[in-house]
Every structure is written in structure tokens, then in C-alpha cells.
Design an enzyme around this catalytic site. Structure first.
Site, PDB file in Angstrom:
ATOM      1  N   HIS A 170       0.936  -1.158  -0.024  1.00  0.00           N
ATOM      2  CA  HIS A 170       0.048  -0.130   0.018  1.00  0.00           C
ATOM      3  C   HIS A 170       1.026   1.385  -0.088  1.00  0.00           C
ATOM      4  O   HIS A 170       0.683   2.469  -0.672  1.00  0.00           O
ATOM      5  CB  HIS A 170      -0.845  -0.157   1.121  1.00  0.00           C
ATOM      6  N   ALA A 171       1.931   1.308   0.691  1.00  0.00           N
ATOM      7  CA  ALA A 171       2.780   2.350   0.977  1.00  0.00           C
ATOM      8  C   ALA A 171       3.401   2.795  -0.543  1.00  0.00           C
ATOM      9  O   ALA A 171       3.446   3.873  -0.971  1.00  0.00           O
ATOM     10  CB  ALA A 171       3.972   2.168   1.865  1.00  0.00           C
TER      11      ALA A 171
END
Lengths: 280, 181
Positions: free
Chosen positions: B35-36
Site C-alpha cells: 500500500h505504501a
């Protein structure tokens, strides 16, 4: 004096890592069965039944019962008459962890630096705690600690005036704030007293006691029972879906403290209440 | 209720909290580190390694596969850590996320706004869960190990609707029913 080559711990730790992750003890499956019988929510009953089925399937097929096979907490109780030889002891412990997580097809969940976050690829380093005890034996306990529940842990530096009421309030607050995140039904490990670090360690150690076993001190045993009943009135239920069994047990470990202190550490443990132990 | 993926608008908007869905089709894993990276790429306006349109994202990091298995034990991880990325993911076209545990109140608002779902897997039933995964393909970020983005083809993968497109939340409605203090 008993001489032990440090490499002797490698195969023992390897095996304990695999065993702890694949095999829930009958103490835990009995507690889950009992929870299913007491649970009032049909959805939570179904979830508890699925967790029991999963535990049996994992054990029969030599699979980890939960994919979060944790950071590996290793407790070494070393007899004071033991004299170590060979490679550094911590290197041997980490080698045992490395082999266990490789050969057991367990997940590697450790990053090298909390900010840079590169996976070490072998689940090391382990979190190693050492206690020196009388005798010439070495007892090794492995506790694979998943992060869903670890992240919901809390530390309160209460004051003497907060007293037992303050302790109850803080524990309930931590459990309610955690909700379904730590994968209930949980076991609540509580460290009370000492200094900040001592309380934190005691809260972890409290997660090694069998479900259903009480602190030998009557006032602490009564507090465990009262907290367990109150937690099960929160309505959180299995995985936070709403139900009447939120905790399987509450364990308190206490230690002497400063005249000005009442440290309280709360370490939550998910329903995969895993640990394994061996003596060499 | 058996559901064949991709999710249609009709299914998305008709299911309600507490409904049990058995999914058959492709779902895609992404958790903290993926996600990052996706978020960084979105912010920089870069092309993503997968088109999120119509996709279901599974917050999951599996165990490695043992001999004769397509994947090791697997299951949902705590969703709340992915809350800050939820709006960007919906904006890219994601239609549902699978995870465990309650989320920040704004996630329910986002589900309502973008007509998306939050689905709950059964946390900790990892050995059983792996049986539903029939095919695995690594899509992106192989250096992340267990956290890489993978496509799973699943059959009858059981999930419970946790937040529906009206923004109703299962925990908010069910927990008070059993609360006794």
C-alpha cells in the site's frame, strides 16, 4: 558445572518453532470448545467452530494454524551451573529460529530496521529473554507473537492513588479500544508493578500460563476472574463480530514496585494461544 | 450466497452487513508495504503495476507454500492499518477490500461515497483459508517477500460483509446487542 555446546539449542529451537506454530495445545482447543458452548451469537458460534476445524486441519497437515507466525519470543531459563561452549549463544538461538521458519514453511515477518523496513528474510532476530535459575538445566520456551494482537497492547504508568479501580478501568479501556483487531477471543496478559520494562516483560510472561490457571495470590486470582467476567460483558465477541465470549482468560503477573509507582502493562494475545517448551 | 467475480454493481449495492459471500474468481493481495508503494506511485502520478478498476484487494501476507501446495496458510490482516490509503484505492477503482477488525469511522463514509465494500475474512483460520486458493501469480514488488502483490484465483472463498454501500458497519450494529455492562 555442566558444559553444554551452544549448538545444542539449534535443533531444539527449530523444532519448538514449528511445533508452536502448527499445533494448538488441548488446553487451547478445550477453551475454544467451551467458548463455543457458552457463546450466544450464532455468527460467533460459527466462527469458533471454524477455528476449531482449522486447528485440527493445521495439526493433521503440518501447516501453521495462523499465517502470522509472529516475531519469535525466546525465553531461556539457564541453570547457574551451566557453562556454555562454542558459538555465541544468541547466534545459536537465531540459527534455530532461522531453520525452524525455513523448514516449517512459516512466514518471515521481521524487518531489519523499524523505519527502513527491509525484511530480513529468515524471521531473525528473535526477541531473547534470559533468566538465570538454580540447577544445571536449560529450559527453552518459544512464543511466536503475532502483530495483530501485539499492536493492541498498552502501557499505563498509574499512580498508587489509582489503585485497583484504576487497573480495572485501564484494562477494560484497552480491550474495548482493541475491539476485533487482536482476533478475539483473546487472552489478556497483565504485568503489574516493577518498573516500566519489568511490567512489560511480566505482561508477556503472563501469556505462557495455561488457560484456566489462576495466580496463586488470592487477591490477584479474584481480580483475574472479575476482569474476565467484565471483558466478556463488552459484547465484542469472536473477531469483534458481536458476541458474549471476548476473552478466554486474564492472567496477571505482579512484582514489587516503587512507593510512587503502579505500572500496568497489558499484552493482548489472539485466539492462536501458541507456545512450546523443552528442557535440555 | 455464491458470487462470481468481478463484483457487479448490482451485487455490490444489494449486499448488506452480515451477509456471507462465497467468492469465486480473482482477488489481489496488498498489505502495509505494498500500500505504501502504491500510494507513493499514485501521488507521483505514475502508472500502477496493476489496474485497480473493479478489483478486490485482500489485506494478506501468506506463509510460503510447502511441497505440493500452491500457497501456504493465509488469512486477513488487521485492516485499520490500511485506513489512510482507503480513499486513494477507491479513487483508483478498487471496489472492495478484505481484511479483519473494525476500521476508522471515516472508512464507512468512504464505502458509502464510493459505493464500495469492506469484507471480513475469518482471522486465524489460515490453514483452512488456503484451501480456497487454487492459483497464485505474483504481480508486483517481489522484493517485499510475503508482502508482494499477488493474484489469487479463489473458489468459494468465504467472507462476511463488514461495511456495506449504505455505510452500515457490522460491529456497530452487533456489539451493542451482546453488551451487558
Amino acid at each position: 558445572m555442566r558444559r553444554i555446546d551452544t549448538s545444542a539449542v539449534i535443533p531444539v529451537i527449530r523444532q519448538l518453532c514449528i511445533e508452536a506454530c502448527q499445533q494448538l495445545s488441548s488446553n487451547v482447543t478445550d477453551a475454544l470448545r467451551d467458548a463455543r458452548a457458552r457463546e450466544e451469537s450464532p455468527l460467533c458460534q460459527e466462527i469458533l467452530a471454524m477455528l476449531l476445524e482449522n486447528a485440527a486441519f493445521a495439526s493433521e497437515n503440518h501447516l501453521a494454524c495462523c499465517q502470522d507466525t509472529g516475531m519469535t519470543v525466546v525465553l531461556l531459563e539457564i541453570g547457574q551451573e551451566v557453562c556454555w561452549e562454542g558459538m555465541p549463544l544468541y547466534d545459536a538461538v537465531n540459527e534455530g529460529v532461522r531453520q525452524g521458519y525455513r523448514d516449517g514453511y512459516l512466514r518471515k515477518s521481521v524487518v531489519d530496521d523499524p523505519l527502513l523496513r527491509k525484511n530480513t528474510g529468515d524471521n531473525t532476530p528473535a526477541m531473547i529473554h534470559v533468566d538465570i535459575v538454580p540447577g544445571d538445566k536449560v529450559t527453552i520456551t518459544i512464543l511466536p507473537k503475532g502483530a495483530g494482537s501485539e499492536n493492541m497492547s498498552a502501557l499505563y504508568m498509574l499512580t498508587p492513588a489509582d489503585g485497583v479501580q484504576g487497573v480495572k478501568k485501564a484494562v477494560l479501556e484497552a480491550v474495548e479500544r482493541a475491539g476485533g483487531k487482536p482476533c478475539p477471543p483473546i487472552v489478556v496478559g497483565i504485568g503489574l508493578g516493577g518498573t516500566m520494562d519489568k511490567a512489560a516483560f511480566l505482561s508477556k510472561k503472563a501469556l505462557l500460563r495455561e488457560i484456566g490457571a489462576r495466580n496463586p495470590k488470592p487477591h490477584l486470582a479474584a481480580l483475574e476472574q472479575e476482569l474476565l467476567e467484565e471483558i466478556n460483558k463488552t459484547g465484542i465477541g469472536a473477531l469483534g463480530m458481536g458476541g458474549t465470549v471476548t476473552a478466554l482468560d486474564v492472567h496477571i503477573e505482579a512484582f514489587s514496585t516503587h512507593i510512587a509507582c503502579l505500572p500496568l502493562a497489558i499484552n493482548l494475545q489472539c485466539h492462536a494461544y501458541r507456545h512450546a517448551c523443552a528442557t535440555i | 450466497m455464491k458470487v462470481t467475480l468481478p463484483l457487479t454493481r448490482e451485487v455490490l449495492e444489494s449486499v448488506q452487513i452480515g451477509d456471507v459471500l462465497e467468492l469465486t474468481g480473482d482477488i489481489y493481495t496488498a498489505r502495509d508495504a505494498a500500500h505504501a508503494r502504491l500510494y507513493e506511485a499514485i501521488c507521483k502520478g505514475e502508472k500502477l503495476p496493476l489496474d485497480l478498476k473493479g478489483k478486490i484487494i485482500f489485506y494478506c501476507g501468506p506463509c510460503p507454500a510447502g511441497p505440493g501446495r500452491v500457497i501456504g496458510p493465509l488469512g486477513p490482516t488487521t485492516s485499520a492499518r490500511m485506513d489512510p490509503y482507503m480513499e486513494a484505492m477507491f479513487q483508483q477503482g478498487m471496489v472492495a477490500a478484505i481484511g479483519k477488525g473494525d476500521r476508522a469511522p471515516y472508512v464507512a463514509e468512504l464505502c458509502k461515497k464510493y459505493k464500495g465494500l469492506y469484507l471480513l475474512g475469518v482471522g486465524g483460520a489460515a490453514a483452512l483459508c488456503a484451501n480456497a486458493v487454487k492459483e497464485v501469480e505474483e504481480i508486483a514488488y517481489p522484493d517485499l517477500g510475503t508482502e508482494s502483490i499477488k493474484r489469487y484465483y479463489v473458489e468459494d472463498f468465504k467472507v462476511i460483509v463488514g461495511i456495506d454501500t449504505q455505510g452500515r458497519t457490522i460491529q456497530e450494529e452487533n456489539i451493542p446487542k451482546y453488551r451487558k455492562r
